[in-house]
Design an enzyme around this catalytic site. Structure first.
Site, mmCIF file in Angstrom:
data_model
loop_
_atom_site.group_PDB
_atom_site.id
_atom_site.type_symbol
_atom_site.label_atom_id
_atom_site.label_comp_id
_atom_site.label_asym_id
_atom_site.label_seq_id
_atom_site.Cartn_x
_atom_site.Cartn_y
_atom_site.Cartn_z
ATOM 1 N N TRP A 30 0.837 -1.202 0.000
ATOM 2 C CA TRP A 30 0.000 0.000 0.000
ATOM 3 C C TRP A 30 0.871 1.251 0.000
ATOM 4 O O TRP A 30 0.676 2.168 -0.812
ATOM 5 C CB TRP A 30 -0.928 -0.029 1.218
ATOM 6 C CG TRP A 30 -1.902 1.109 1.338
ATOM 7 C CD1 TRP A 30 -2.194 2.062 0.391
ATOM 8 C CD2 TRP A 30 -2.739 1.417 2.462
ATOM 9 N NE1 TRP A 30 -3.150 2.937 0.858
ATOM 10 C CE2 TRP A 30 -3.499 2.566 2.113
ATOM 11 C CE3 TRP A 30 -2.929 0.832 3.706
ATOM 12 C CZ2 TRP A 30 -4.420 3.137 3.002
ATOM 13 C CZ3 TRP A 30 -3.856 1.396 4.590
ATOM 14 C CH2 TRP A 30 -4.589 2.536 4.240
ATOM 15 N N ASP A 60 1.360 -8.275 -1.124
ATOM 16 C CA ASP A 60 -0.050 -7.884 -1.157
ATOM 17 C C ASP A 60 -0.178 -6.469 -1.694
ATOM 18 O O ASP A 60 0.511 -5.556 -1.227
ATOM 19 C CB ASP A 60 -0.651 -7.956 0.250
ATOM 20 C CG ASP A 60 -2.098 -7.499 0.269
ATOM 21 O OD1 ASP A 60 -2.978 -8.338 -0.012
ATOM 22 O OD2 ASP A 60 -2.352 -6.311 0.543
ATOM 23 N N TYR A 65 -4.203 1.172 -5.088
ATOM 24 C CA TYR A 65 -3.019 1.740 -4.454
ATOM 25 C C TYR A 65 -2.239 2.551 -5.479
ATOM 26 O O TYR A 65 -1.557 2.006 -6.339
ATOM 27 C CB TYR A 65 -2.129 0.641 -3.865
ATOM 28 C CG TYR A 65 -2.735 -0.139 -2.720
ATOM 29 C CD1 TYR A 65 -3.880 0.298 -2.061
ATOM 30 C CD2 TYR A 65 -2.154 -1.331 -2.291
ATOM 31 C CE1 TYR A 65 -4.427 -0.421 -1.016
ATOM 32 C CE2 TYR A 65 -2.694 -2.057 -1.241
ATOM 33 C CZ TYR A 65 -3.835 -1.600 -0.610
ATOM 34 O OH TYR A 65 -4.376 -2.325 0.428
ATOM 35 N N HIS A 131 -12.242 -6.255 -1.864
ATOM 36 C CA HIS A 131 -11.545 -5.233 -1.083
ATOM 37 C C HIS A 131 -12.493 -4.554 -0.092
ATOM 38 O O HIS A 131 -13.089 -3.523 -0.382
ATOM 39 C CB HIS A 131 -10.913 -4.199 -2.022
ATOM 40 C CG HIS A 131 -9.856 -3.377 -1.387
ATOM 41 N ND1 HIS A 131 -9.040 -2.532 -2.115
ATOM 42 C CD2 HIS A 131 -9.444 -3.255 -0.101
ATOM 43 C CE1 HIS A 131 -8.183 -1.941 -1.303
ATOM 44 N NE2 HIS A 131 -8.426 -2.345 -0.073
ATOM 45 N N SER A 162 -10.977 -9.437 1.834
ATOM 46 C CA SER A 162 -10.427 -8.540 2.841
ATOM 47 C C SER A 162 -11.594 -7.905 3.576
ATOM 48 O O SER A 162 -12.544 -7.445 2.941
ATOM 49 C CB SER A 162 -9.566 -7.454 2.168
ATOM 50 O OG SER A 162 -8.965 -6.614 3.129
#
Length: 337
Positions: A30, A60, A65, A131, A162
């Site tokens: 991220w 990940d 991002y 997400h 997630s």
């Protein structure tokens, strides 16, 4: 946490449903994408190289991002290295505007997958995660049927979810095709260990732990005067203005977090940093497949990976850490997520 729950952090983490074994410290990408302040591309690539050189084999990321920047940087690094590729997990759904359950349809999800395939320069995505979708998505068989179809087409190898809340994770693992659940779990967010983590382990679902350092609070380096860049979520999302407030400082009020850090500081082992201690605490839970701290440079990436080599924490240290959580942190977060 009992002795039987303690784990050798250097042993491989398991995604039993997927048949994968991975490094227990992964790489969270991220920060190299965006909303963590500016990171030079050269530093981002150096961090990735250092992590991979240190034995990390799980990365990940997500399509949002840096609007794909993180995915593209990963692709360039892996192409430059050649050889055996790590497992690369990405996410889909947050490109929806508005971000609503109805947007998680087959056409949209396939379009998101196609974009990530292009960004990551690959023919098949290793792991795609919903997400942090609206809760209704987790009850919709059409969503998971569409993911099964993407597997059948060969565009994705596996899929997971997630989540923000423990209850969402418990629902996600009921779907037989879900091989992973990503959740916030750290010294400031201990509730997942009560039910979600053991139940996921029983079902062979790998737990991916994000926000392990509570957005940097658990590095022990922040003070009341620490400032953040305008494009850093630690500046603009403290009250949940942009996304779930639990993603920023694990949802803990900043001043309270600083107080808890000072209470934890005496528990840090000799020759370890507070960040490494915080990561090792997470890895004491054997159901955690991998933890994905971020890194903005090579030194941070190496230090994160080295946390897996720390000796197991004693029962006394674990109990003291739980006491800090119960006294200072739990009233703010325990029932929220």
């Amino acid at each position: 946490m009992s002795v039987t729950q303690q784990s050798d952090a250097r042993s491989a983490g398991s995604f039993a449903r997927a048949g994968w074994s991975v490094s227990r410290v992964g790489f969270g990408a991220w920060a190299i994408g965006g909303t963590w302040g500016h990171v030079e591309e050269a530093d981002a690539k150096a961090a990735l190289h250092a992590a991979l050189d240190a034995g990390v084999d799980f990365i990940d990321t997500a399509d949002v991002y840096g609007d794909g920047r993180s995915e593209r940087i990963i692709a360039e690094v892996l192409e430059a290295r050649g050889g055996e590729r790590p497992i690369v997990a990405t996410k889909l759904g947050r490109r929806l505007d508005p971000h609503v359950a109805e947007g998680y349809n087959a056409a949209n999800m396939e379009a998101f997958v196609d974009r990530s395939l292009a960004n990551l320069r690959t023919d098949r995505l290793d792991l795609v995660q919903l997400h942090c979708p609206p809760q209704a998505v987790l009850y919709d068989p059409e969503v998971f049927g569409a993911l099964d179809d993407l597997k059948a087409k060969g565009k994705i190898a596996q899929y997971g979810v997630s989540v923000e809340k423990v209850e969402e994770g418990l629902k996600a693992i009921e779907w037989p095709g879900v091989v992973s659940v990503q959740v916030i779990y750290n010294l400031f967010r201990q509730r997942p260990a009560d039910l979600l983590l053991p139940r996921a382990a029983d079902k062979g679902v790998g737990i991916i732990v994000r926000v392990p350092l509570a957005s940097g609070l658990l590095t022990g380096k922040m003070t009341r005067t620490t400032s953040f860049e305008a494009d850093d979520h630690r500046s603009f999302n403290r009250a949940g203005e942009a996304f779930d407030v639990g993603e920023t400082f694990a949802g803990v009020p900043y001043e309270t977090g600083l107080e808890a850090v000072e209470a934890l500081r005496p528990l840090v082992p000799e020759n370890a940093t507070m960040a490494q201690f915080a990561l090792r605490w997470i890895l004491m839970e054997r159901s955690v497949a991998t933890v994905i701290p971020g890194a903005k440079n090579a030194d941070q990436a190496v230090a994160n990976a080295e946390a897996a080599a720390l000796p197991a924490l004693s029962d006394e240290v674990m109990e003291a850490a739980r006491d800090v959580y119960d006294r200072l942190i739990a009233p703010h977060v325990h029932q929220r997520w």
